[in-house]
Design an enzyme around this catalytic site. Sequence first.
Site, PDB file in Angstrom:
ATOM      1  N   HIS A   1       0.854  -1.190   0.000  1.00  0.00           N
ATOM      2  CA  HIS A   1       0.000   0.000   0.000  1.00  0.00           C
ATOM      3  C   HIS A   1       0.892   1.243   0.000  1.00  0.00           C
ATOM      4  CE1 HIS A   1      -3.733  -2.133   1.887  1.00  0.00           C
ATOM      5  NE2 HIS A   1      -3.162  -2.866   0.939  1.00  0.00           N
TER       6      HIS A   1
ATOM      7  N   GLU B   1       1.060   3.810   1.967  1.00  0.00           N
ATOM      8  CA  GLU B   1       1.653   4.156   3.258  1.00  0.00           C
ATOM      9  C   GLU B   1       2.827   3.229   3.596  1.00  0.00           C
ATOM     10  OE1 GLU B   1      -2.685   5.327   3.261  1.00  0.00           O
ATOM     11  OE2 GLU B   1      -1.576   3.541   2.703  1.00  0.00           O
TER      12      GLU B   1
ATOM     13  N   CYS C   1      -5.821   2.051   5.597  1.00  0.00           N
ATOM     14  CA  CYS C   1      -6.545   0.845   6.001  1.00  0.00           C
ATOM     15  C   CYS C   1      -6.051   0.415   7.391  1.00  0.00           C
ATOM     16  CB  CYS C   1      -6.307  -0.269   4.981  1.00  0.00           C
ATOM     17  SG  CYS C   1      -4.646  -0.976   5.060  1.00  0.00           S
TER      18      CYS C   1
ATOM     19  N   CYS D   1      -2.250  -0.463   7.462  1.00  0.00           N
ATOM     20  CA  CYS D   1      -1.383   0.723   7.409  1.00  0.00           C
ATOM     21  C   CYS D   1      -1.435   1.505   8.712  1.00  0.00           C
ATOM     22  CB  CYS D   1      -1.774   1.603   6.224  1.00  0.00           C
ATOM     23  SG  CYS D   1      -1.447   0.825   4.628  1.00  0.00           S
TER      24      CYS D   1
END
Length: 158
Positions: free
Chosen positions: A56, A58, A86, A89
């Site tokens: 992701h 992040e 999410c 993260c």
Amino acid sequence: MNHSEKEKFMLEAVNAALKGMQNNEGGPFGCIIVKNGTIIGRGHNRVTSTNDPTAHAEITAIRDACKNLNSFQLEGCEIYTSCEPCPMCLGFIGRDQIKSIMVANILMLLKLVSMMRLSTKKSPYPTIKEVFLLNNWAKTLQKNRLKNGQKKEDKTAY
């Protein structure tokens, strides 16, 4: 840190998302990590291009920042991300003791446009054209996600 610096960093996160989309590397998500007013990490979603479900925006930004600092500790850093993190993260952000999280969304982007307009002594209210462009930007990101192999539509309304 003043508003114009925060705007600049948020736009960098949004640009990271656009870069990832233009390179067909993943979904429309970008992130930067800032320490003492300097960008120390950048990332965008690379889940589909790397077949790594943890890639992701992040997480890729955290990896980049740790590499650049030569440390796994990101205490006192700020994170700017183009979408709400999410749970995975958020777990890493909490573990890394990030001091603040700035999240963009359409309302945030409208606010950024308003702040930029104020800084140029224009009306603080976005023009119809600016609202239209931001809305089209979000829709384009969503369409690109679907074209790039995402099987189902995101539940987030753009």
